[in-house]
Structure formats: structure tokens, C-alpha cells
Write a protein that holds these residues in place. Structure first.
Motif, mmCIF file in Angstrom:
data_model
loop_
_atom_site.group_PDB
_atom_site.id
_atom_site.type_symbol
_atom_site.label_atom_id
_atom_site.label_comp_id
_atom_site.label_asym_id
_atom_site.label_seq_id
_atom_site.Cartn_x
_atom_site.Cartn_y
_atom_site.Cartn_z
ATOM 1 N N MET A 125 5.197 -8.280 6.792
ATOM 2 C CA MET A 125 6.404 -7.452 6.775
ATOM 3 C C MET A 125 6.893 -7.198 5.354
ATOM 4 S SD MET A 125 8.493 -8.857 10.091
ATOM 5 C CE MET A 125 9.898 -7.814 9.824
ATOM 6 N N GLU B 1 10.824 -3.383 6.261
ATOM 7 C CA GLU B 1 10.632 -3.807 7.654
ATOM 8 C C GLU B 1 11.590 -4.938 8.033
ATOM 9 O OE1 GLU B 1 6.012 -2.811 8.643
ATOM 10 O OE2 GLU B 1 6.395 -4.351 7.120
ATOM 11 N N SER C 98 14.846 -3.218 8.641
ATOM 12 C CA SER C 98 14.768 -2.505 9.914
ATOM 13 C C SER C 98 14.879 -3.483 11.092
ATOM 14 C CB SER C 98 13.458 -1.718 9.988
ATOM 15 O OG SER C 98 13.350 -1.053 11.215
ATOM 16 N N GLN D 75 9.097 -10.019 15.592
ATOM 17 C CA GLN D 75 8.283 -8.836 15.309
ATOM 18 C C GLN D 75 6.802 -9.135 15.544
ATOM 19 O OE1 GLN D 75 10.071 -6.026 14.508
ATOM 20 N NE2 GLN D 75 11.789 -7.411 14.813
#
Length: 91
Positions: free
Chosen positions: A51, A55, A58, A45
Motif C-alpha cells: 500500500m 492508498e 483512501s 485491505q
């Protein structure tokens, strides 16, 4: 007879104590637990350091097919009912 690892249950959860996302696989009738370290998810990411739990979940969802492939590979080598997937497992 060799059983293959299947992921029949799509649920996953963030485990704050382990700083990882947990999920379950099945080898026949045996439940196999997996944890993906947050660092392994963050490494893919852009916002690594900031994060949130949502998140991480996800990121797990977006990476699910590759995570399951890595989980199968790790399980085939270790044959353990509890497995932690780290950054090194994704290389």
C-alpha cells in the motif's frame, strides 16, 4: 458536564515517521490527536504489503465512520490528548 468527542475537521494526513494516518478530534475546546497505525488500515485491505501513502489515506476515508467509533471508545477509556489506534483496537 461530560463533553463528547466530535470530529469537526475532516482533514487527515499520512505521517511517515509514525507509519500512521493522523487526524484530530475535539472534546469541547480541547484538541485530541489520533494516529491510526498503517497496519490497522492494511488489515482491512487486500493489498496489505504494497500500500502507498495515497492508498492508506483512501483506506482511512473508506473506514472513517468505524475509525471514529473506535477513536471515541479508546478516548473514553484513556482520556489522553494523544492516542494511537492499533489493529487490536479494531477487534
Amino acid at each position: 458536564m461530560i463533553m463528547t468527542l466530535a470530529f469537526l475537521n475532516p482533514s487527515r494526513a499520512f505521517d511517515g515517521a509514525r507509519n500512521a494516518v493522523s487526524f484530530i478530534g475535539h472534546d469541547g475546546m480541547f484538541e485530541i490527536r489520533f494516529f491510526v497505525e498503517a497496519a490497522a488500515l492494511a488489515s482491512r485491505q487486500e493489498r496489505k504489503a504494497t500500500m502507498s501513502e495515497a492508498e492508506f489515506l483512501s483506506a482511512f476515508d473508506a473506514m472513517r465512520p468505524s475509525i471514529q467509533d473506535v477513536a471515541r471508545d479508546v478516548y473514553s477509556r484513556r482520556r489522553s490528548n494523544l492516542n494511537t489506534l492499533s489493529v487490536a483496537d479494531f477487534r
